[in-house]
Write a protein that holds these residues in place. Structure first.
Motif, PDB file in Angstrom:
ATOM      1  N   GLY A 196       6.139  -3.959 -16.654  1.00 42.97           N
ATOM      2  CA  GLY A 196       6.304  -3.722 -15.227  1.00 42.97           C
ATOM      3  C   GLY A 196       4.999  -3.416 -14.518  1.00 42.97           C
ATOM      4  O   GLY A 196       4.948  -2.580 -13.617  1.00 42.97           O
ATOM      5  N   TRP A 197       3.929  -4.111 -14.918  1.00 41.44           N
ATOM      6  CA  TRP A 197       2.605  -3.798 -14.387  1.00 41.44           C
ATOM      7  C   TRP A 197       2.507  -4.008 -12.885  1.00 41.44           C
ATOM      8  O   TRP A 197       1.854  -3.217 -12.189  1.00 41.44           O
ATOM      9  N   ASP A 198       3.148  -5.045 -12.358  1.00 40.62           N
ATOM     10  CA  ASP A 198       3.032  -5.311 -10.919  1.00 40.62           C
ATOM     11  C   ASP A 198       3.519  -4.119 -10.102  1.00 40.62           C
ATOM     12  O   ASP A 198       2.886  -3.725  -9.111  1.00 40.62           O
ATOM     13  N   GLU A 199       4.634  -3.513 -10.530  1.00 41.86           N
ATOM     14  CA  GLU A 199       5.164  -2.355  -9.806  1.00 41.86           C
ATOM     15  C   GLU A 199       4.239  -1.150  -9.973  1.00 41.86           C
ATOM     16  O   GLU A 199       3.978  -0.425  -8.995  1.00 41.86           O
ATOM     17  N   THR A 200       3.729  -0.955 -11.188  1.00 43.14           N
ATOM     18  CA  THR A 200       2.816   0.160 -11.421  1.00 43.14           C
ATOM     19  C   THR A 200       1.544   0.006 -10.596  1.00 43.14           C
ATOM     20  O   THR A 200       1.062   0.963  -9.983  1.00 43.14           O
ATOM     21  N   ALA A 201       0.990  -1.209 -10.579  1.00 42.73           N
ATOM     22  CA  ALA A 201      -0.226  -1.458  -9.805  1.00 42.73           C
ATOM     23  C   ALA A 201      -0.001  -1.200  -8.327  1.00 42.73           C
ATOM     24  O   ALA A 201      -0.862  -0.633  -7.638  1.00 42.73           O
ATOM     25  N   ALA A 202       1.180  -1.596  -7.827  1.00 38.42           N
ATOM     26  CA  ALA A 202       1.484  -1.353  -6.415  1.00 38.42           C
ATOM     27  C   ALA A 202       1.560   0.139  -6.124  1.00 38.42           C
ATOM     28  O   ALA A 202       1.076   0.608  -5.083  1.00 38.42           O
ATOM     29  N   ASP A 203       2.156   0.905  -7.039  1.00 35.43           N
ATOM     30  CA  ASP A 203       2.220   2.352  -6.861  1.00 35.43           C
ATOM     31  C   ASP A 203       0.810   2.964  -6.863  1.00 35.43           C
ATOM     32  O   ASP A 203       0.494   3.838  -6.039  1.00 35.43           O
ATOM     33  N   LEU A 204      -0.011   2.527  -7.806  1.00 38.58           N
ATOM     34  CA  LEU A 204      -1.382   3.035  -7.878  1.00 38.58           C
ATOM     35  C   LEU A 204      -2.144   2.729  -6.592  1.00 38.58           C
ATOM     36  O   LEU A 204      -2.910   3.561  -6.099  1.00 38.58           O
ATOM     37  N   GLN A 205      -1.910   1.555  -6.050  1.00 37.68           N
ATOM     38  CA  GLN A 205      -2.605   1.184  -4.820  1.00 37.68           C
ATOM     39  C   GLN A 205      -2.152   2.013  -3.631  1.00 37.68           C
ATOM     40  O   GLN A 205      -2.968   2.401  -2.782  1.00 37.68           O
ATOM     41  N   ARG A 206      -0.847   2.283  -3.549  1.00 34.85           N
ATOM     42  CA  ARG A 206      -0.382   3.162  -2.466  1.00 34.85           C
ATOM     43  C   ARG A 206      -1.057   4.533  -2.573  1.00 34.85           C
ATOM     44  O   ARG A 206      -1.435   5.134  -1.566  1.00 34.85           O
ATOM     45  N   GLN A 207      -1.204   4.996  -3.797  1.00 32.32           N
ATOM     46  CA  GLN A 207      -1.866   6.282  -4.010  1.00 32.32           C
ATOM     47  C   GLN A 207      -3.341   6.210  -3.622  1.00 32.32           C
ATOM     48  O   GLN A 207      -3.878   7.143  -3.008  1.00 32.32           O
ATOM     49  N   HIS A 208      -3.996   5.105  -3.974  1.00 38.07           N
ATOM     50  CA  HIS A 208      -5.405   4.931  -3.589  1.00 38.07           C
ATOM     51  C   HIS A 208      -5.562   4.975  -2.072  1.00 38.07           C
ATOM     52  O   HIS A 208      -6.479   5.624  -1.547  1.00 38.07           O
ATOM     53  N   HIS A 209      -4.679   4.288  -1.364  1.00 37.24           N
ATOM     54  CA  HIS A 209      -4.756   4.276   0.094  1.00 37.24           C
ATOM     55  C   HIS A 209      -4.522   5.677   0.659  1.00 37.24           C
ATOM     56  O   HIS A 209      -5.176   6.074   1.643  1.00 37.24           O
ATOM     57  N   GLY A 210      -3.596   6.432   0.057  1.00 41.70           N
ATOM     58  CA  GLY A 210      -3.352   7.799   0.518  1.00 41.70           C
ATOM     59  C   GLY A 210      -4.566   8.682   0.323  1.00 41.70           C
ATOM     60  O   GLY A 210      -4.911   9.487   1.211  1.00 41.70           O
ATOM     61  N   ILE A 211      -5.231   8.539  -0.819  1.00 41.63           N
ATOM     62  CA  ILE A 211      -6.453   9.325  -1.078  1.00 41.63           C
ATOM     63  C   ILE A 211      -7.534   8.946  -0.075  1.00 41.63           C
ATOM     64  O   ILE A 211      -8.218   9.818   0.481  1.00 41.63           O
ATOM     65  N   LEU A 212      -7.689   7.650   0.165  1.00 39.07           N
ATOM     66  CA  LEU A 212      -8.694   7.196   1.127  1.00 39.07           C
ATOM     67  C   LEU A 212      -8.417   7.768   2.516  1.00 39.07           C
ATOM     68  O   LEU A 212      -9.339   8.220   3.207  1.00 39.07           O
ATOM     69  N   ASP A 213      -7.145   7.750   2.935  1.00 40.04           N
ATOM     70  CA  ASP A 213      -6.802   8.295   4.249  1.00 40.04           C
ATOM     71  C   ASP A 213      -7.161   9.782   4.334  1.00 40.04           C
ATOM     72  O   ASP A 213      -7.670  10.252   5.368  1.00 40.04           O
ATOM     73  N   ALA A 214      -6.895  10.522   3.254  1.00 40.04           N
ATOM     74  CA  ALA A 214      -7.221  11.955   3.246  1.00 40.04           C
ATOM     75  C   ALA A 214      -8.736  12.170   3.312  1.00 40.04           C
ATOM     76  O   ALA A 214      -9.219  13.079   3.991  1.00 40.04           O
ATOM     77  N   LEU A 215      -9.481  11.319   2.604  1.00 43.14           N
ATOM     78  CA  LEU A 215     -10.938  11.421   2.648  1.00 43.14           C
ATOM     79  C   LEU A 215     -11.454  11.131   4.053  1.00 43.14           C
ATOM     80  O   LEU A 215     -12.307  11.859   4.581  1.00 43.14           O
ATOM     81  N   ARG A 216     -10.961  10.074   4.639  1.00 39.74           N
ATOM     82  CA  ARG A 216     -11.414   9.714   5.995  1.00 39.74           C
ATOM     83  C   ARG A 216     -11.022  10.803   7.005  1.00 39.74           C
ATOM     84  O   ARG A 216     -11.732  11.037   7.987  1.00 39.74           O
ATOM     85  N   GLY A 217      -9.898  11.470   6.759  1.00 34.12           N
ATOM     86  CA  GLY A 217      -9.459  12.521   7.670  1.00 34.12           C
ATOM     87  C   GLY A 217     -10.117  13.861   7.413  1.00 34.12           C
ATOM     88  O   GLY A 217      -9.854  14.829   8.139  1.00 34.12           O
ATOM     89  N   GLY A 218     -10.964  13.925   6.370  1.00 36.96           N
ATOM     90  CA  GLY A 218     -11.642  15.172   6.057  1.00 36.96           C
ATOM     91  C   GLY A 218     -10.717  16.256   5.529  1.00 36.96           C
ATOM     92  O   GLY A 218     -11.040  17.446   5.605  1.00 36.96           O
TER      93      GLY A 218
END
Length: 241
Positions: A196-218
């Motif tokens: 089920g790598w495609d689903e796992t990769a999608a979850d990891l990417q959503r998490q990456h985007h969330g971390i990036l948003d938090a970084l950009r928001g300080g």
């Protein structure tokens, strides 16, 4: 306790190990600093009560570790000096030590969480726009559905390293990069065998985007929490522990 038990023979360290310990003691006490010269070989051997061969072996070992550097010739520029260990050399040394020391995976992941929580929180406070743009570019690279598993793992490693380096704390960054580097191959093996790598990769990417948003928001607290959740999710989804 008998007198015999109290006075068992002790194992004497080899000469070069005594020299290494003496040099380390001088560095950690502040008596020796970067660019300071060591005493000449003959003098150092006499001071420590060891052979000159022991001094030479100790210098060879510490040069290999990047702690000392030697220059041949004559005059003030010649001799053996304390060196500034480059960040890359320190990271490589730590990465190899973690990889070779057979620490339980749970210990490695716990250390990784502690370090990357700190690096994420610091990056939210100190990352430059250029650093944030670089982090964003790595996240966008992993959005590509055509990216194979090995390329995803490589980009993920770059992303976590970029966040650590954006923290502004060189020691935290070096430690975090070393831990992530030691996990490179175990993570790749886990990714390559994951169902089920495609689903796992999608979850990891959503998490990456969330971390990036938090970084950009300080938002350091949120970035740290999201980073921990991300690492724990990967641990469970990829059955790392």
């Amino acid at each position: 306790m008998s007198d015999a038990a109290m006075w068992e023979p002790v194992v004497r360290a080899r000469a070069h190990e005594l020299v290494i310990q003496a040099i380390e003691d001088q560095i950690t006490s502040g008596a020796l600093r970067v660019a300071d010269p060591l005493p000449p070989e003959r003098e150092l051997a006499a001071r420590l009560g060891v052979s000159r061969a022991g001094v030479r072996e100790a210098v060879r070992v510490l040069e290999g570790q990047g702690v000392l550097r030697s220059r041949v010739g004559s005059g003030a520029e010649a001799g053996t000096f304390v060196a500034a260990l480059p960040d890359a050399a320190l990271t490589r040394f730590l990465r190899l030590h973690v990889a070779l020391a057979n620490f339980p995976m749970s210990d490695v992941i716990a250390a990784r969480i502690a370090l990357e929580r700190t690096s994420a929180a610091l990056a939210a406070a100190h990352a430059t726009e250029a650093a944030l743009d670089g982090i964003a570019a790595l996240v966008e690279r992993m959005d590509d559905p055509a990216l194979d598993r090995a390329a995803f793992n490589a980009a993920d490693a770059e992303l976590h390293i970029a966040i650590a380096q954006a923290s502004g704390n060189r020691l935290v960054a070096s430690l975090a990069v070393a831990i992530r580097g030691a996990l490179r191959d175990p993570l790749l093996r886990a990714i390559e065998s994951a169902g089920g790598w495609d689903e796992t990769a999608a979850d990891l990417q959503r998490q990456h985007h969330g971390i990036l948003d938090a970084l950009r928001g300080g938002d350091g607290a949120r970035a740290a929490d999201l980073m921990e959740q991300h690492i724990r999710y990967a641990e469970a989804a990829l059955a790392l522990a």
